[in-house]
Enzyme design. Structure first.
Site, PDB file in Angstrom:
ATOM      1  CG  ASP A  72      -1.892  -1.162   1.235  1.00  0.00           C
ATOM      2  OD1 ASP A  72      -1.991  -1.877   0.221  1.00  0.00           O
ATOM      3  OD2 ASP A  72      -2.529  -1.381   2.282  1.00  0.00           O
ATOM      4  CE  LYS A  98      -3.309  -4.494   1.300  1.00  0.00           C
ATOM      5  NZ  LYS A  98      -4.170  -3.772   2.266  1.00  0.00           N
ATOM      6  CB  CYS A 120      -2.225  -3.086   5.256  1.00  0.00           C
ATOM      7  SG  CYS A 120      -3.845  -2.287   5.112  1.00  0.00           S
TER       8      CYS A 120
END
Length: 244
Positions: A38, A147, A180
């Protein structure tokens, strides 16, 4: 088709040992993956989602530089590079409605409900917020995966991609360490993957103690912790030992 490596030839694989906490870990780079979690404007750039939600992103620049270094070393050693982008479709169907806990706990969704003018701008696919930061650009041979939740294993083909390539060792970088990154590493642990976090190539969402707590959890219960310089040293040609 196997990924080429300057550190091995047709005589067999090559193993290296990475100094880490709580102990060193040995792996074959060609059966390992570097996972970049990310590294989007949302998480690493002023004006992105985390910044707008009240989280401090002022110290993300060194993390971006360290990820660049780690990616370069991993690619040269023949490791698979996997880039994750967290987010949803423009209508936020993938985010889940009121029946989903994600609807209630996602700070991006909560921020947009509090500030309706941001609707459609935070973590929406195709938006500036969703894009990877300019400094980090996937190359041919890398894999880029969207995702919809914190974990990179949830509703993605990550597990099948790794298993089909015989990959068991995962090296993690990215943001946020305590959300995450840790979620993906934990899920990997339950699926029998060996997870390593490069601590100076990650950044937390929240105060500094959150970073320390996440790293403590990882090295104590779920994986290993190292750093970018040590990782790069482990991938240098002089660090490899041949396996039959």
């Amino acid at each position: 088709m196997p990924r080429p490596s300057p550190c091995a030839d047709s005589g067999g694989g090559m193993m290296t040992t990475l100094t880490a906490r709580p102990e060193a870990i040995t792996f074959d780079p060609q059966q390992s993956a570097l996972i970049v979690v990310d590294m989007q404007n949302a998480y690493a750039t002023p004006g992105g989602y985390l910044d707008l939600a009240g989280f401090d992103v002022s110290t993300t620049r060194p993390v971006i530089a360290n990820i660049q270094t780690a990616v370069t070393a991993a690619r040269a050693a023949g490791m698979l590079i996997i880039w994750f982008q967290n987010g949803w479709d423009e209508q936020y169907v993938e985010a889940g409605g009121p029946g989903s806990p994600n609807f209630h706990k996602s700070n991006a969704l909560k921020t947009m409900r509090k500030q309706p003018q941001l609707q459609g701008k935070l973590l929406a696919k195709g938006s500036w917020d969703y894009q990877l930061v300019d400094e980090l650009v996937p190359q041919p041979g890398d894999i880029v995966l969207p995702k919809p939740r914190y974990s990179g294993f949830f509703n993605t083909p990550l597990d099948s991609i790794l298993r089909s390539r015989g990959i068991r060792h995962l090296v993690f970088t990215g943001i946020a360490t305590n959300v995450c990154v840790e979620s993906t590493l934990r899920d990997g642990f339950f699926l029998e993957y060996f997870g390593v976090v490069l601590e100076d190539a990650t950044h937390q969402a929240g105060p500094e103690f959150v970073q320390k707590a996440a790293l403590f959890n990882i090295e104590t219960f779920f994986g290993w912790v190292s750093d970018v310089e040590t990782f790069c040293d482990a991938l240098s040609p002089t660090s490899f030992a041949r396996i039959a």
